[in-house]
Design a protein around this motif. Structure first.
Motif, PDB file in Angstrom:
ATOM      1  N   GLY A  12      -5.378  -2.872  32.371  1.00 12.02           N
ATOM      2  CA  GLY A  12      -5.997  -2.973  33.683  1.00 12.02           C
ATOM      3  C   GLY A  12      -5.224  -2.210  34.737  1.00 12.02           C
ATOM      4  N   ALA A  13      -3.904  -2.415  34.752  1.00 18.75           N
ATOM      5  CA  ALA A  13      -3.077  -1.738  35.753  1.00 18.75           C
ATOM      6  C   ALA A  13      -3.105  -0.225  35.558  1.00 18.75           C
ATOM      7  CB  ALA A  13      -1.641  -2.253  35.668  1.00 18.75           C
ATOM      8  N   LEU A  14      -3.045   0.195  34.296  1.00 15.65           N
ATOM      9  CA  LEU A  14      -3.052   1.626  34.005  1.00 15.65           C
ATOM     10  C   LEU A  14      -4.393   2.254  34.365  1.00 15.65           C
ATOM     11  CD1 LEU A  14      -1.401   3.930  32.948  1.00 15.65           C
ATOM     12  CD2 LEU A  14      -1.984   3.262  30.612  1.00 15.65           C
ATOM     13  N   SER A  15      -5.464   1.548  34.079  1.00 19.77           N
ATOM     14  CA  SER A  15      -6.802   2.062  34.397  1.00 19.77           C
ATOM     15  C   SER A  15      -6.969   2.262  35.901  1.00 19.77           C
ATOM     16  CB  SER A  15      -7.873   1.103  33.877  1.00 19.77           C
ATOM     17  OG  SER A  15      -7.860   1.036  32.462  1.00 19.77           O
ATOM     18  N   VAL A  16      -6.446   1.313  36.684  1.00 23.45           N
ATOM     19  CA  VAL A  16      -6.539   1.425  38.145  1.00 23.45           C
ATOM     20  C   VAL A  16      -5.789   2.657  38.633  1.00 23.45           C
ATOM     21  CG1 VAL A  16      -5.823   0.388  40.328  1.00 23.45           C
ATOM     22  CG2 VAL A  16      -6.910  -1.021  38.565  1.00 23.45           C
ATOM     23  N   ASN A  17      -4.569   2.857  38.115  1.00 26.24           N
ATOM     24  CA  ASN A  17      -3.760   4.003  38.540  1.00 26.24           C
ATOM     25  C   ASN A  17      -4.412   5.324  38.168  1.00 26.24           C
ATOM     26  OD1 ASN A  17      -1.145   3.194  39.839  1.00 26.24           O
ATOM     27  ND2 ASN A  17      -0.974   1.937  38.005  1.00 26.24           N
ATOM     28  N   LEU A  18      -4.971   5.398  36.972  1.00 20.32           N
ATOM     29  CA  LEU A  18      -5.594   6.645  36.539  1.00 20.32           C
ATOM     30  C   LEU A  18      -6.890   6.911  37.300  1.00 20.32           C
ATOM     31  CD1 LEU A  18      -5.016   6.442  32.674  1.00 20.32           C
ATOM     32  CD2 LEU A  18      -3.700   7.715  34.378  1.00 20.32           C
ATOM     33  N   SER A  19      -7.626   5.849  37.584  1.00 18.93           N
ATOM     34  CA  SER A  19      -8.873   6.008  38.346  1.00 18.93           C
ATOM     35  C   SER A  19      -8.596   6.553  39.738  1.00 18.93           C
ATOM     36  CB  SER A  19      -9.607   4.671  38.439  1.00 18.93           C
ATOM     37  OG  SER A  19     -10.001   4.221  37.155  1.00 18.93           O
ATOM     38  N   ARG A  20      -7.467   6.168  40.308  1.00 20.10           N
ATOM     39  CA  ARG A  20      -7.096   6.690  41.628  1.00 20.10           C
ATOM     40  C   ARG A  20      -6.819   8.179  41.594  1.00 20.10           C
ATOM     41  NH1 ARG A  20      -2.900   1.777  43.141  1.00 20.10           N
ATOM     42  NH2 ARG A  20      -4.499   0.269  43.850  1.00 20.10           N
ATOM     43  N   GLN A  21      -6.528   8.693  40.396  1.00 19.79           N
ATOM     44  CA  GLN A  21      -6.288  10.127  40.224  1.00 19.79           C
ATOM     45  C   GLN A  21      -7.552  10.851  39.742  1.00 19.79           C
ATOM     46  OE1 GLN A  21      -3.363  11.482  41.131  1.00 19.79           O
ATOM     47  NE2 GLN A  21      -2.748   9.422  41.766  1.00 19.79           N
ATOM     48  N   GLN A  22      -8.688  10.241  39.977  1.00 25.41           N
ATOM     49  CA  GLN A  22      -9.992  10.824  39.621  1.00 25.41           C
ATOM     50  C   GLN A  22     -10.159  11.000  38.120  1.00 25.41           C
ATOM     51  OE1 GLN A  22     -11.921  10.988  42.345  1.00 25.41           O
ATOM     52  NE2 GLN A  22     -10.064  10.312  43.392  1.00 25.41           N
ATOM     53  N   MET A  23      -9.596  10.067  37.345  1.00 24.54           N
ATOM     54  CA  MET A  23      -9.743  10.100  35.897  1.00 24.54           C
ATOM     55  C   MET A  23     -10.690   9.005  35.448  1.00 24.54           C
ATOM     56  SD  MET A  23      -5.850  10.872  34.565  1.00 24.54           S
ATOM     57  CE  MET A  23      -4.878  12.196  35.307  1.00 24.54           C
ATOM     58  N   ASP A  24     -11.572   9.332  34.527  1.00 23.05           N
ATOM     59  CA  ASP A  24     -12.539   8.381  33.985  1.00 23.05           C
ATOM     60  C   ASP A  24     -11.932   7.756  32.737  1.00 23.05           C
ATOM     61  OD1 ASP A  24     -14.734   6.956  33.211  1.00 23.05           O
ATOM     62  OD2 ASP A  24     -15.930   8.688  32.605  1.00 23.05           O
ATOM     63  N   VAL A  25     -11.625   6.459  32.786  1.00 25.02           N
ATOM     64  CA  VAL A  25     -10.909   5.788  31.702  1.00 25.02           C
ATOM     65  C   VAL A  25     -11.877   5.048  30.781  1.00 25.02           C
ATOM     66  CG1 VAL A  25      -9.117   4.115  31.109  1.00 25.02           C
ATOM     67  CG2 VAL A  25      -8.890   5.521  33.175  1.00 25.02           C
ATOM     68  N   ASP A  26     -11.811   5.371  29.501  1.00 31.10           N
ATOM     69  CA  ASP A  26     -12.583   4.684  28.464  1.00 31.10           C
ATOM     70  C   ASP A  26     -11.577   3.887  27.647  1.00 31.10           C
ATOM     71  OD1 ASP A  26     -14.320   3.867  26.503  1.00 31.10           O
ATOM     72  OD2 ASP A  26     -14.513   5.830  25.548  1.00 31.10           O
ATOM     73  N   ARG A  27     -11.520   2.566  27.873  1.00 33.99           N
ATOM     74  CA  ARG A  27     -10.484   1.745  27.255  1.00 33.99           C
ATOM     75  C   ARG A  27     -11.008   0.988  26.050  1.00 33.99           C
ATOM     76  NH1 ARG A  27      -8.856  -4.287  27.787  1.00 33.99           N
ATOM     77  NH2 ARG A  27      -7.156  -4.279  26.249  1.00 33.99           N
ATOM     78  N   VAL A  28     -10.235   1.007  24.947  1.00 38.47           N
ATOM     79  CA  VAL A  28     -10.521   0.204  23.763  1.00 38.47           C
ATOM     80  C   VAL A  28      -9.242  -0.545  23.388  1.00 38.47           C
ATOM     81  CG1 VAL A  28     -12.341   1.725  22.892  1.00 38.47           C
ATOM     82  CG2 VAL A  28      -9.970   2.111  22.200  1.00 38.47           C
ATOM     83  N   GLY A  29      -9.408  -1.659  22.672  1.00 38.14           N
ATOM     84  CA  GLY A  29      -8.251  -2.491  22.366  1.00 38.14           C
ATOM     85  C   GLY A  29      -7.839  -2.523  20.918  1.00 38.14           C
ATOM     86  N   SER A  30      -8.417  -1.654  20.096  1.00 35.43           N
ATOM     87  CA  SER A  30      -8.072  -1.655  18.672  1.00 35.43           C
ATOM     88  C   SER A  30      -8.229  -0.266  18.092  1.00 35.43           C
ATOM     89  CB  SER A  30      -8.969  -2.632  17.901  1.00 35.43           C
ATOM     90  OG  SER A  30     -10.310  -2.147  17.858  1.00 35.43           O
ATOM     91  N   ALA A  31      -7.597  -0.053  16.941  1.00 35.36           N
ATOM     92  CA  ALA A  31      -7.700   1.229  16.252  1.00 35.36           C
ATOM     93  C   ALA A  31      -9.127   1.474  15.778  1.00 35.36           C
ATOM     94  CB  ALA A  31      -6.736   1.258  15.073  1.00 35.36           C
ATOM     95  N   GLN A  32      -9.768   0.431  15.281  1.00 33.20           N
ATOM     96  CA  GLN A  32     -11.135   0.581  14.786  1.00 33.20           C
ATOM     97  C   GLN A  32     -12.075   1.063  15.879  1.00 33.20           C
ATOM     98  OE1 GLN A  32     -12.784  -2.919  12.945  1.00 33.20           O
ATOM     99  NE2 GLN A  32     -14.835  -2.052  12.792  1.00 33.20           N
TER     100      GLN A  32
END
Length: 236
Positions: A14-34
């Protein structure tokens, strides 16, 4: 820029997504290798992958190897593991960079931009010089000690005729030195040309990549350290 974030810790993600979004990055987050492999297999475009190593269903090092079998998207490992063995293993299986937790978000953003710039120019920079249709593109081969052969045009390295797989940055580092054997390249010059950065924090990354190239080639003296200055490819 689209980022595939592979992180199972909701708080960290969550924290990382917020920081990257502030840099105009579109974050696609997943929580597993699969889930990550499913995303990549669908052909969804990502400019960079941020990979945590402590995943619940597969170790991140093994996942990085599988990602490399699927595509050539730049991979930055983001993990709390700081030991040299893990760093080297990460580079061996195809990671483009390695950032240890805790880190300054500004550093991570800078590294993301660096690896994506290199990836964007890799194809045109690697293309052979255009010639008349009847003339094949020349091949530039550089010999080294211990049976090392470096084909700059094809971006291939062999030792005694056996191919050795290097990551993009490892090859660029070796080729830069090999093109001028015997010439000492300062650390700052290598960082500027291979990493697009003169930031002193990348010194450790350079040392890890040099160690990785030496380990993969297994040839004594293939990259010589000039203490206090930088590195060189052996002459003669």
């Amino acid at each position: 820029m689209r980022v595939l974030l592979i992180e199972d810790d909701d708080r960290v993600a969550g924290a990382l997504s917020v920081n990257l979004s502030r840099q105009q990055m579109d974050v696609d987050r997943v929580g597993s290798a699969q889930r990550a492999l499913e995303r990549l297999r669908t052909g969804a475009r990502h400019d960079v992958v941020l990979l945590d190593l402590g995943l619940p269903d597969l170790d991140g090092l093994a996942l990085c190897k599988r990602i490399r079998e699927l595509c050539d998207v730049p991979v930055i490992m983001v993990t709390a593991r700081t030991d040299m063995a893990t760093r080297l293993h990460g580079l061996h299986v195809g990671a483009d960079d390695y950032v240890t937790k805790p880190f300054d978000p500004r550093e991570l953003v800078a590294r993301i931009h660096a690896v994506t710039r290199r990836a964007a120019r890799a194809v045109p920079s690697d293309a052979p010089v255009e010639e008349a249709p009847s003339s094949p593109a020349p091949t530039t081969t550089i010999a080294g000690p211990g049976g090392v052969q470096l084909d700059v045009e094809r971006r291939e390295v062999t030792v005694d005729g056996q191919p050795v797989a290097l990551t993009r940055k490892e090859f660029n580092l070796l080729a830069m030195l090999a093109r001028q054997p015997g010439i000492v390249f300062t650390r700052s010059r290598i960082l500027a040309e291979v990493w697009d950065s003169a930031w002193i924090g990348n010194q450790r990354t350079l040392e890890v990549h040099v160690a990785a190239v030496r380990a993969k080639l297994g040839v004594a003296g293939i990259i010589e350290t000039v203490r206090g200055v930088g590195y060189r490819y052996p002459a003669g």
